[in-house]
Design a protein around this motif. Structure first.
Motif, PDB file in Angstrom:
ATOM      1  N   PHE A   1       2.643  -3.852   1.008  1.00  0.00           N
ATOM      2  CA  PHE A   1       2.235  -2.767   1.897  1.00  0.00           C
ATOM      3  C   PHE A   1       3.306  -1.706   2.143  1.00  0.00           C
ATOM      4  O   PHE A   1       2.999  -0.658   2.709  1.00  0.00           O
ATOM      5  CB  PHE A   1       1.759  -3.347   3.236  1.00  0.00           C
ATOM      6  CG  PHE A   1       0.509  -4.172   3.113  1.00  0.00           C
ATOM      7  CD1 PHE A   1      -0.723  -3.564   2.910  1.00  0.00           C
ATOM      8  CD2 PHE A   1       0.564  -5.556   3.169  1.00  0.00           C
ATOM      9  CE1 PHE A   1      -1.879  -4.317   2.778  1.00  0.00           C
ATOM     10  CE2 PHE A   1      -0.588  -6.326   3.037  1.00  0.00           C
ATOM     11  CZ  PHE A   1      -1.815  -5.706   2.835  1.00  0.00           C
ATOM     12  N   SER A   2       4.546  -1.957   1.747  1.00  0.00           N
ATOM     13  CA  SER A   2       5.581  -0.930   1.902  1.00  0.00           C
ATOM     14  C   SER A   2       5.389   0.163   0.854  1.00  0.00           C
ATOM     15  O   SER A   2       5.083  -0.124  -0.305  1.00  0.00           O
ATOM     16  CB  SER A   2       6.977  -1.546   1.751  1.00  0.00           C
ATOM     17  OG  SER A   2       7.240  -2.448   2.806  1.00  0.00           O
ATOM     18  N   ARG A   3       5.582   1.390   1.258  1.00  0.00           N
ATOM     19  CA  ARG A   3       5.368   2.512   0.341  1.00  0.00           C
ATOM     20  C   ARG A   3       6.397   2.564  -0.779  1.00  0.00           C
ATOM     21  O   ARG A   3       6.112   3.087  -1.859  1.00  0.00           O
ATOM     22  CB  ARG A   3       5.412   3.829   1.127  1.00  0.00           C
ATOM     23  CG  ARG A   3       4.269   4.000   2.114  1.00  0.00           C
ATOM     24  CD  ARG A   3       4.369   5.334   2.819  1.00  0.00           C
ATOM     25  NE  ARG A   3       3.270   5.540   3.762  1.00  0.00           N
ATOM     26  CZ  ARG A   3       3.139   6.618   4.519  1.00  0.00           C
ATOM     27  NH1 ARG A   3       4.053   7.584   4.452  1.00  0.00           N
ATOM     28  NH2 ARG A   3       2.115   6.730   5.345  1.00  0.00           N
ATOM     29  N   ASP A   4       7.601   2.044  -0.509  1.00  0.00           N
ATOM     30  CA  ASP A   4       8.673   2.164  -1.497  1.00  0.00           C
ATOM     31  C   ASP A   4       8.853   0.906  -2.339  1.00  0.00           C
ATOM     32  O   ASP A   4       9.875   0.745  -3.007  1.00  0.00           O
ATOM     33  CB  ASP A   4       9.994   2.501  -0.795  1.00  0.00           C
ATOM     34  CG  ASP A   4      10.393   1.434   0.223  1.00  0.00           C
ATOM     35  OD1 ASP A   4       9.530   0.609   0.595  1.00  0.00           O
ATOM     36  OD2 ASP A   4      11.564   1.427   0.640  1.00  0.00           O
ATOM     37  N   LYS A   5       7.850   0.028  -2.335  1.00  0.00           N
ATOM     38  CA  LYS A   5       7.964  -1.190  -3.146  1.00  0.00           C
ATOM     39  C   LYS A   5       6.836  -1.243  -4.172  1.00  0.00           C
ATOM     40  O   LYS A   5       6.775  -0.399  -5.049  1.00  0.00           O
ATOM     41  CB  LYS A   5       8.011  -2.418  -2.243  1.00  0.00           C
ATOM     42  CG  LYS A   5       9.304  -2.463  -1.414  1.00  0.00           C
ATOM     43  CD  LYS A   5       9.484  -3.767  -0.672  1.00  0.00           C
ATOM     44  CE  LYS A   5      10.823  -3.767   0.063  1.00  0.00           C
ATOM     45  NZ  LYS A   5      11.068  -5.025   0.792  1.00  0.00           N
TER      46      LYS A   5
ATOM     47  N   ARG B   1       3.727  -0.502  -4.337  1.00  0.00           N
ATOM     48  CA  ARG B   1       2.893   0.695  -4.504  1.00  0.00           C
ATOM     49  C   ARG B   1       3.581   1.734  -5.386  1.00  0.00           C
ATOM     50  O   ARG B   1       2.936   2.392  -6.209  1.00  0.00           O
ATOM     51  CB  ARG B   1       2.583   1.317  -3.143  1.00  0.00           C
ATOM     52  CG  ARG B   1       1.647   0.506  -2.268  1.00  0.00           C
ATOM     53  CD  ARG B   1       1.337   1.274  -0.996  1.00  0.00           C
ATOM     54  NE  ARG B   1       0.442   0.541  -0.113  1.00  0.00           N
ATOM     55  CZ  ARG B   1      -0.019   1.021   1.039  1.00  0.00           C
ATOM     56  NH1 ARG B   1       0.334   2.236   1.434  1.00  0.00           N
ATOM     57  NH2 ARG B   1      -0.824   0.295   1.791  1.00  0.00           N
TER      58      ARG B   1
ATOM     59  N   SER C   1       6.162 -13.182   4.723  1.00  0.00           N
ATOM     60  CA  SER C   1       6.662 -11.912   5.240  1.00  0.00           C
ATOM     61  C   SER C   1       7.099 -10.979   4.113  1.00  0.00           C
ATOM     62  O   SER C   1       6.760  -9.788   4.098  1.00  0.00           O
ATOM     63  CB  SER C   1       7.840 -12.172   6.189  1.00  0.00           C
ATOM     64  OG  SER C   1       8.434 -10.963   6.609  1.00  0.00           O
TER      65      SER C   1
ATOM     66  N   GLN D   1       5.525  -7.318   2.905  1.00  0.00           N
ATOM     67  CA  GLN D   1       6.373  -6.131   2.755  1.00  0.00           C
ATOM     68  C   GLN D   1       6.260  -5.559   1.349  1.00  0.00           C
ATOM     69  O   GLN D   1       6.209  -4.338   1.161  1.00  0.00           O
ATOM     70  CB  GLN D   1       7.825  -6.493   3.060  1.00  0.00           C
ATOM     71  CG  GLN D   1       8.093  -6.862   4.510  1.00  0.00           C
ATOM     72  CD  GLN D   1       9.513  -7.330   4.732  1.00  0.00           C
ATOM     73  OE1 GLN D   1      10.461  -6.717   4.254  1.00  0.00           O
ATOM     74  NE2 GLN D   1       9.680  -8.434   5.447  1.00  0.00           N
TER      75      GLN D   1
ATOM     76  N   GLY E   1      13.453 -10.673   5.221  1.00  0.00           N
ATOM     77  CA  GLY E   1      13.639  -9.277   4.861  1.00  0.00           C
ATOM     78  C   GLY E   1      15.073  -8.827   5.086  1.00  0.00           C
ATOM     79  O   GLY E   1      15.919  -9.584   5.570  1.00  0.00           O
TER      80      GLY E   1
END
Length: 211
Positions: free
Chosen positions: A132-136, A138, A125, A129, A78
């Motif tokens: 589950f990351s809000r800015d990716k 999703r 990893s 990310q 990351g």
């Protein structure tokens, strides 16, 4: 006269704009070339037509990874703030890779395990990310067009990273031709990802993005 001169300059300006690849995209293209070339050559390595030093290959991979860490702060696990500690980490990674390249056999087992961990654990990893990351993913999947393709490209790269990491850690679970095919697809996935990122940057310039 001014209009004529301006008209002559436009093609050059357009050419420069079209070839303006970001550093991130360039490094991804290098990764893609590395994986694709390795996959193609592995067919001939398997038949004994070409010599092969695995630790030198792993060492070269680590050197490329180090460029990404040093220049952008992007690790296989990351993004990190590009601090002196991160730069030092990148330099150490480069040194290990160079030693493996210069002296085949000295670090054969350690670099194999290190590369396997970076690929498999790093891919897992990054996949987590992404999902589950809000800015990716999703957010990207809510927008039509290139961001959806970017999500797919990331999934492909991360998935093949995990698979090839396991292949590296557990030699023998695939044949050389099977590994070669995986590497070729992995390389193509990197090209696809670099294309998606370049087009996403053009569609959503950093200065125009909202938090």
């Amino acid at each position: 006269m001014v209009e004529e001169t301006a008209g002559k300059e436009r093609p050059g300006l357009k050419t420069r704009a079209e070839s303006d690849l970001s550093l991130e995209v360039v490094i991804l293209i290098v990764f893609g070339v590395f994986m694709l070339l390795f996959g193609v050559l592995l067919f001939r390595i398997h038949t004994g037509e070409l010599p092969y030093a695995p630790d030198s290959t792993y060492g070269l991979f680590l050197v490329i990874v180090s460029f990404q860490i040093i220049t952008m702060g992007r690790t296989p696990f990351g993004d990190l703030r590009r601090s002196w500690a991160v730069i030092l980490l990148g330099v150490c990674t480069a040194v290990i890779g160079m030693v493996a390249c210069f002296i085949p056999g000295l670090l054969a087992e350690p670099v194999r395990i290190l590369v396997g961990i970076l690929l498999s654990a790093g891919g897992a990893s990054l996949m987590l990310q992404l999902l589950f990351s809000r800015d990716k993913a999703r957010l990207w999947l809510k927008a039509p067009g290139i961001l959806r393709q970017l999500t797919l490209a990331c999934i492909l790269v991360y998935l093949f990273s995990i698979v090839l990491g396991l292949v590296t850690l557990l030699p023998g679970i695939t044949t050389d031709p099977q590994t070669a095919v995986l590497l070729i697809i992995y390389g193509i996935s990197y090209f696809y990802l670099s294309w998606c990122i370049q087009n996403a940057n053009r569609a959503y310039p950093p200065g125009e993005r909202t938090a």
